[in-house]
Design a protein around this motif. Sequence first.
Motif, PDB file in Angstrom:
ATOM      1  N   ARG A 277     -33.925   0.728 -20.516  1.00  0.00           N
ATOM      2  CA  ARG A 277     -33.674  -0.456 -21.327  1.00  0.00           C
ATOM      3  C   ARG A 277     -34.528  -1.623 -20.810  1.00  0.00           C
ATOM      4  N   PRO A 278     -34.840  -2.588 -21.688  1.00  0.00           N
ATOM      5  CA  PRO A 278     -35.593  -3.780 -21.238  1.00  0.00           C
ATOM      6  C   PRO A 278     -34.775  -4.583 -20.234  1.00  0.00           C
ATOM      7  N   GLY A 279     -35.464  -5.089 -19.209  1.00  0.00           N
ATOM      8  CA  GLY A 279     -34.811  -5.898 -18.199  1.00  0.00           C
ATOM      9  C   GLY A 279     -34.933  -7.380 -18.482  1.00  0.00           C
ATOM     10  N   PRO A 280     -34.583  -8.224 -17.514  1.00  0.00           N
ATOM     11  CA  PRO A 280     -34.581  -9.677 -17.739  1.00  0.00           C
ATOM     12  C   PRO A 280     -35.958 -10.250 -18.034  1.00  0.00           C
ATOM     13  N   ASP A 281     -37.036  -9.645 -17.535  1.00  0.00           N
ATOM     14  CA  ASP A 281     -38.381 -10.156 -17.776  1.00  0.00           C
ATOM     15  C   ASP A 281     -39.115  -9.365 -18.853  1.00  0.00           C
ATOM     16  N   GLY A 282     -38.405  -8.508 -19.576  1.00  0.00           N
ATOM     17  CA  GLY A 282     -39.033  -7.738 -20.637  1.00  0.00           C
ATOM     18  C   GLY A 282     -39.493  -6.358 -20.212  1.00  0.00           C
ATOM     19  N   GLY A 283     -39.648  -6.116 -18.904  1.00  0.00           N
ATOM     20  CA  GLY A 283     -40.066  -4.807 -18.430  1.00  0.00           C
ATOM     21  C   GLY A 283     -38.925  -3.803 -18.508  1.00  0.00           C
ATOM     22  N   LEU A 284     -39.287  -2.517 -18.518  1.00  0.00           N
ATOM     23  CA  LEU A 284     -38.283  -1.469 -18.622  1.00  0.00           C
ATOM     24  C   LEU A 284     -37.669  -1.157 -17.255  1.00  0.00           C
ATOM     25  N   PHE A 285     -36.359  -0.895 -17.255  1.00  0.00           N
ATOM     26  CA  PHE A 285     -35.637  -0.476 -16.065  1.00  0.00           C
ATOM     27  C   PHE A 285     -34.715   0.676 -16.462  1.00  0.00           C
ATOM     28  N   VAL A 286     -34.283   1.424 -15.464  1.00  0.00           N
ATOM     29  CA  VAL A 286     -33.265   2.455 -15.677  1.00  0.00           C
ATOM     30  C   VAL A 286     -31.914   1.852 -15.298  1.00  0.00           C
ATOM     31  N   TYR A 287     -30.964   1.966 -16.218  1.00  0.00           N
ATOM     32  CA  TYR A 287     -29.627   1.398 -15.994  1.00  0.00           C
ATOM     33  C   TYR A 287     -28.581   2.510 -15.982  1.00  0.00           C
ATOM     34  N   GLU A 288     -27.590   2.320 -15.132  1.00  0.00           N
ATOM     35  CA  GLU A 288     -26.440   3.211 -15.099  1.00  0.00           C
ATOM     36  C   GLU A 288     -25.199   2.385 -14.806  1.00  0.00           C
ATOM     37  N   ALA A 289     -24.144   2.593 -15.580  1.00  0.00           N
ATOM     38  CA  ALA A 289     -22.879   1.893 -15.361  1.00  0.00           C
ATOM     39  C   ALA A 289     -22.004   2.724 -14.430  1.00  0.00           C
ATOM     40  N   LEU A 290     -21.393   2.050 -13.457  1.00  0.00           N
ATOM     41  CA  LEU A 290     -20.470   2.714 -12.535  1.00  0.00           C
ATOM     42  C   LEU A 290     -19.041   2.331 -12.893  1.00  0.00           C
ATOM     43  N   PRO A 291     -18.134   3.291 -12.903  1.00  0.00           N
ATOM     44  CA  PRO A 291     -16.753   2.989 -13.300  1.00  0.00           C
ATOM     45  C   PRO A 291     -15.909   2.518 -12.126  1.00  0.00           C
ATOM     46  N   ASP A 292     -14.835   1.796 -12.471  1.00  0.00           N
ATOM     47  CA  ASP A 292     -13.849   1.468 -11.451  1.00  0.00           C
ATOM     48  C   ASP A 292     -12.850   2.624 -11.350  1.00  0.00           C
ATOM     49  N   VAL A 293     -11.800   2.426 -10.596  1.00  0.00           N
ATOM     50  CA  VAL A 293     -10.856   3.521 -10.374  1.00  0.00           C
ATOM     51  C   VAL A 293     -10.089   3.901 -11.635  1.00  0.00           C
ATOM     52  N   THR A 294     -10.130   3.020 -12.660  1.00  0.00           N
ATOM     53  CA  THR A 294      -9.470   3.345 -13.925  1.00  0.00           C
ATOM     54  C   THR A 294     -10.432   3.934 -14.941  1.00  0.00           C
ATOM     55  N   GLY A 295     -11.705   4.076 -14.581  1.00  0.00           N
ATOM     56  CA  GLY A 295     -12.696   4.648 -15.485  1.00  0.00           C
ATOM     57  C   GLY A 295     -13.450   3.633 -16.305  1.00  0.00           C
ATOM     58  N   LYS A 296     -13.163   2.339 -16.161  1.00  0.00           N
ATOM     59  CA  LYS A 296     -13.868   1.305 -16.923  1.00  0.00           C
ATOM     60  C   LYS A 296     -15.123   0.854 -16.169  1.00  0.00           C
ATOM     61  N   PRO A 297     -16.224   0.570 -16.890  1.00  0.00           N
ATOM     62  CA  PRO A 297     -17.450   0.115 -16.209  1.00  0.00           C
ATOM     63  C   PRO A 297     -17.196  -1.181 -15.453  1.00  0.00           C
ATOM     64  N   VAL A 298     -17.610  -1.216 -14.200  1.00  0.00           N
ATOM     65  CA  VAL A 298     -17.378  -2.398 -13.382  1.00  0.00           C
ATOM     66  C   VAL A 298     -18.637  -2.870 -12.664  1.00  0.00           C
ATOM     67  N   ALA A 299     -19.685  -2.029 -12.652  1.00  0.00           N
ATOM     68  CA  ALA A 299     -20.926  -2.400 -11.966  1.00  0.00           C
ATOM     69  C   ALA A 299     -22.087  -1.728 -12.672  1.00  0.00           C
TER      70      ALA A 299
END
Length: 908
Positions: free
Chosen positions: A236-258
């Motif tokens: 996905r595009p990052g803050p400066d327009g360049g591409l980055f790889v992103y991954e969401a990490l879940p909390d202990v309840t399974g919701k994305p937190v980081a």
Amino acid sequence: MMNSRLKAILTITLGFAAALLAIWALNRWIVQPAFQKLEYAQALEDGARAGAAIRGELRQLGDGLGNWAEWDDAYAFAGDRDPAFVRSNLGDWRTLEKSSRLNFCLILSRDGRVLYSGGYDSDLGGDVTLPMVSGETPAILAILQPVLEREQALEGLLRTEHGLLLLVARPILNTHGAGPARGVLAFGRFLDAPLLRALAEQTKVAFELFAERDPRLSPAERDYLTTLRPGELMLRPGPDGGLFVYEALPDVTGKPVALIRTPIRQEISATARSTSRALVGTLGLIALALLLGGAYFSSRVKRDVKTGADAATWGTAALTVLIGLTLTAGIFLEFRQKSREALERRFELVAAERAGIIIEKFKGNLRDLDAVRRYYVGSESVSREEFRRFVMPILEYRNFQALEWIPRVAREQRAEFEAAARRDGLAGFQFTERDPEGRLVPAGDRDEYFPVYYLEPYTGNEAALGYSPDSIHPARGVALSRAWDSGQLTLTERYVLVQESAQRFSVLAFAPVYEVPEAARGVEERRRRLQGFVLGVIRIGDVVESTLINTQPQGLVLRLTDLSAPVERQPLYAWRPRAEAGQPGEHSPLAYRQDFPMADRIWRIEIHPTAVFIANNTDRLYRWVPGVGGLLTLLTTLYLFATVSQRRRAEALVEVRTAELQESERRYRQLFEANPEPMWVYDLETLAFLAVNDMAVHKYGYSRDEFLRMTITDVRPPEDVPRLLNHVARVTEDMDEAGIWRHRKRDGTVIDVEIVSHTLLYEGRKAELVLALDITERKRAMEALHASEQKLADILDNMLDAVYSLDMRSHTLLQTNPAISRIFGRPQQDFFANPLLYLDMVHPEDRELVERSASEILEQKEGEWIYRIIRPDGEVRWVSDRARLIADAQGRPLRVDCYFTDITARKR
């Protein structure tokens, strides 16, 4: 005549243009997409490794918890709550943090009561308490309910006021894994900056981790956090327009937190650019080869076909011009790109250095403020004079606008405090605040006050003494309350001081001081035990200007922003060298940005080059390329035009070259006969000698006629013949370095020789030319050398003193011996992995001596230092460190040889 010339020029031009178009199309639609696909695949792999590293830490934490959760002692504690269990297993959190890398432990009973809660983080100042585990019904109980109800394991991230926490929870069972479960055991480890740096180093991936409310996240990245499924990798595009790889990490309840953000490596893009340039260069070389070939064949045009020769001449000239201009343009673009890359590297290096200096300066201020806090913690009481004597040395070398003591004063104590200050010589002292018009007036009546009671330096800050605004003060009150409840050093947003006449921003740093700090573990305890705050007033501009005013090179524009503040209050300071105040610098695409924690806030430093910096650090030699390339193209064109037009001269040259070739053949024959090493030619089919030189006759003792009646097997020991025949069967047409063989001379003497050979046609027969080098003496010398080296190694291995040789250029360990392990108590391989490991083992009281020895050895070239070390088992030993510096002819250090002797017995 004219028609043939134009036709030749047009044909060459169109052909060359077609070749260029083909290369461009190949690069545009095949090469670049292939590299881009590879780059994206590598980025996704890097992102996967980053996520796997964090999940690996979580799994490792869970493995450790599993041993505790299925342990009879823990099972018994959950039933009888015996304090001995806590004392013996959870009583030393410093050790737990170091050995188990544990920051938090929670034990809940079956009915949800907190049986034990504890935490420790040395980076956070010691004991850590999480509010969510406080109270009769802690908030964390809702999260851990599945463990209690369904007796299932739980793991994930947990967002706390101290940052992200890796949390794992297991039901408490007996050693056999049987129940019923008596409660829940949870372990936690802070996913802080040191751990993230270690994981980045471990994975070789420069990833970043952001909590869901991190101010550094862009709006688009916050959307990624809510739309990405946990474990899903996306480009996905990052803050400066360049591409980055992103991954969401879940909390202990399974919701994305980081959110993990992994950059795309630039090495593959650089390789793609180099490949593209190589394609263009290859085209030029191929075209140049065609040109030279055309020039040669054009010289063979029939002499009576004048039109064809003329067309070839003009075609060659046109091709030369096209190639020359193309190569000139390519070299110009290449050199200009290298100049820009060099400028970027120089800017990155200088900007990183400047940013590092500034960041260290600010963090030094926080460390000094904490030192004043510890002074208060270690003192029963601190008088105004004692405060002044302690902080004045800090004010001399740190850029504090002021250092203050702000006591907690109850309403009934106000008069007593004001009177005590007046007795200290501060006539007219009173608690003050600002009225709605901004004037200083006596502070109104309220339950508690937090006045500026001690203040250094007093001169220039008189208006701040006694200042005690209400706790709802938008900047001061919020930070004060946050420090009070968290027990951590806290910063305000940007702030214009009460004593400030100009619009210059400062920040206030609050360090809370508690009565019996060890007991102030919960929020309620902190609120009850607070004694006051040590306050540092940091004028941001003063810190930056004092740090950078005399730095070289100049030409950098710097901005500081507070990412934790609202957008309109984020700018903190902008700095530009005074000599360049009127020159723009922000229009350059070059920019350096670094985010860093400043107490409980995130600051950002941005650096841009000015026109002066760009001018002073840009290599502009590439501007000469068009002129030089054009001139060379013109000269080459004229030369080749003349070459092709003078066919007869070329033919004469061929005759001369033929004669020279014959002469060369005669010389090579002479070189064979007169070679100082034995040489011969043998038939690859019959193995018979076909020719031998004089040195072979002399060296082996056979006459030339005897040699010519022999085969190559006759000069080998019988036991080597099978190997020889096997080798000859595999001979190829390339150069053959056959290695080392044994040869037998006429008198029976066996010698060692190194064989180098090459196949050739000799008088119509497939043969091989052989050069035999006698290495008998050299082999004996090498064997003797090996024996000597083995003897030296045996001596080193049995020495009582430790030998330690360090390469000063690469900072790698060249040599050591087993004595290093006996003295320092660490395996020998640990010192190869970390050559400076022994410095970490120096006794704290002797580190200044050891650090001073580094400069002394550079000046004196050798010396001896005696100091103490602390072995891993805690034993303190005395060592004698004799060191000698080895330098090259120019005096540059090459290595340091150290000899460590255990003199503990002598010291006793």
